[in-house]
Design a protein around this motif. Structure first.
Motif, short mmCIF file in Angstrom:
data_model
loop_
_atom_site.label_atom_id
_atom_site.label_comp_id
_atom_site.label_asym_id
_atom_site.label_seq_id
_atom_site.Cartn_x
_atom_site.Cartn_y
_atom_site.Cartn_z
N TYR A 202 -13.87 5.39 22.84
CA TYR A 202 -14.88 6.44 22.91
C TYR A 202 -16.00 6.04 23.87
CZ TYR A 202 -18.69 9.54 21.65
OH TYR A 202 -19.72 10.45 21.70
N ASP A 204 -18.26 9.05 25.39
CA ASP A 204 -19.27 10.08 25.16
C ASP A 204 -18.60 11.34 24.64
OD1 ASP A 204 -18.44 11.79 27.44
OD2 ASP A 204 -19.18 10.12 28.65
N ASP A 218 -21.15 14.17 16.89
CA ASP A 218 -22.54 14.37 17.30
C ASP A 218 -23.48 14.19 16.11
OD1 ASP A 218 -24.70 15.03 18.95
OD2 ASP A 218 -24.53 17.16 18.47
N LEU A 221 -23.60 10.41 15.11
CA LEU A 221 -24.39 9.60 16.04
C LEU A 221 -25.87 9.92 15.94
CD1 LEU A 221 -22.06 9.69 19.19
CD2 LEU A 221 -22.41 7.78 17.61
N GLU A 233 -22.26 4.40 19.00
CA GLU A 233 -21.01 4.92 19.57
C GLU A 233 -19.91 3.86 19.63
OE1 GLU A 233 -23.87 3.58 22.74
OE2 GLU A 233 -23.96 5.02 21.09
N VAL A 236 -17.30 4.42 16.93
CA VAL A 236 -16.45 5.60 16.88
C VAL A 236 -15.04 5.18 17.27
CG1 VAL A 236 -15.98 7.90 17.85
CG2 VAL A 236 -18.34 7.17 17.41
#
Length: 362
Positions: A202, A204, A218, A221, A233, A236
């Motif tokens: 991951y 973005d 989203d 985070l 992040e 993830v």
């Protein structure tokens, strides 16, 4: 020599008309569900059809009325209990309104989804319910919408497509779940999803083309950053596309020196494999690792401890989207609706404070 039984001739509309003592056109209107006839004649025709065991020729009826009485449904993974329950909701609503359902599975692959849509249109379905595999490639869905054939979206919204949609607030509920873990003291929190990207890494949100998953990541985070967690992040994890791949992801995640103290799983299928790997490694929930999952699957309430879950109204999602589509099929002209159904969190026994050894390293 073996004799074959003679074929029983099919009962036709003409047979029903003769038995009911009406014209063929009148019998066709009653049996096809169109046009206007008196209640007495309708009752006579239906009684004759029942006595003769009349079975309608669906293809012929669709050519006559322009309707097949069938709704096409394309979902991401029918083996996932989420989609199984949603399809039950769709089927129940469709049956109550006199429609049948043809189901197709995309496997979360856009080309398979497109092929399924083409197949269903070829079957002359009256309308379609789709769970879009991607938000970047929706040309096939735009084509359906432009053609005038009713289309509704299940679970995943597409802001650029103005059609009826039923979802939950994925971002908001992910924030609530993550906040439970943060408030318990966790700082190493992993989010695990079946969505994949090149290298399984991951970077973005631009990599995530499934709208519901993008919203969840989203939200996850956002809460982590608000809590001052450094580079959340990095936790993830992508690519939990099957039980085998989920075990690969879980093994890699739990074998590192900075393994997470808490995990948020994007669905119950992923969570079950993670739970198994945790147990196989001699770790405990929640003493060593806290766990929350989306979807209140049956297994989550019978484990030791029972798992904290995000309870999505899955059956209601399916039932609601089918009802919106059926409303369109009946000619309702109102603007497209975007329903967001309420979601709850059932806090059970799978969340606790982080273990001291890991918390000190974090």
């Amino acid at each position: 020599m073996k004799r074959t039984a003679p074929k029983t001739p099919s009962i036709t509309v003409s047979d029903v008309a003769r038995a009911a003592n009406v014209s063929k056109a009148t019998a066709a209107r009653v049996l096809g569900g169109y046009g206007v006839v008196s209640d007495m004649i309708r009752a006579d025709v239906m009684a004759a059809a029942k006595a003769l065991d009349y079975r309608p020729n669906e293809l012929a009826r669709s050519m006559t009325t322009g309707r097949s009485g069938i709704i096409g449904v394309v979902v991401g993974d029918i083996e996932n209990p989420f989609f199984s329950l949603a399809v039950r909701g769709i089927s129940d609503a469709a049956r109550a309104a006199g429609f049948n359902v043809i189901l197709a599975n995309s496997g979360e692959r856009i080309e398979v989804e497109k092929a399924a849509v083409r197949l269903l249109i070829g079957k002359r379905v009256d309308g379609l319910i789709v769970t879009p595999a991607e938000s970047r490639d929706i040309s096939h869905l735009r084509d359906i919408h432009r053609s005038g054939r009713p289309l509704a979206l299940l679970d995943r919204a597409l802001p650029d497509l103005d059609v009826d949609t039923v979802t939950v607030d994925d971002r908001g509920i992910a924030m609530r779940a993550t906040r439970i873990l943060v408030d318990a003291g966790h700082r190493n929190i992993a989010y695990v999803t079946a969505v994949d990207a090149e290298g399984h890494e991951y970077r973005d949100l631009g990599q995530i083309y499934t709208s519901s998953v993008r919203e969840r990541i989203d939200g996850f985070l956002t809460v982590c950053r608000d809590a001052g967690i450094d580079r959340p992040e990095r936790y993830v994890r992508l690519g939990a596309t099957s039980p085998i791949e989920t075990r690969r992801v879980a093994d890699a995640m739990l074998s590192g020196p900075d393994r997470p103290t808490a995990i948020l799983a994007s669905d119950s299928v992923i969570a079950l494999e993670i739970f198994r790997v945790i147990r196989e490694r001699g770790l405990r929930v929640p003493e060593d690792i806290s766990l929350i999952t989306f979807h209140d699957a049956d297994w989550t309430s019978v484990t030791t401890p029972p798992i904290t879950v995000i309870d999505q109204p899955v059956y209601a999602l399916g039932k609601s989207v089918a009802e919106l589509l059926i409303r369109r099929l009946k000619g309702d002209p109102r603007p497209a609706e975007r329903l967001i159904l309420p979601t709850s969190i059932f806090e059970r026994g799978s969340v606790g404070p982080p273990s001291n050894a890991i918390a000190k390293r974090a």
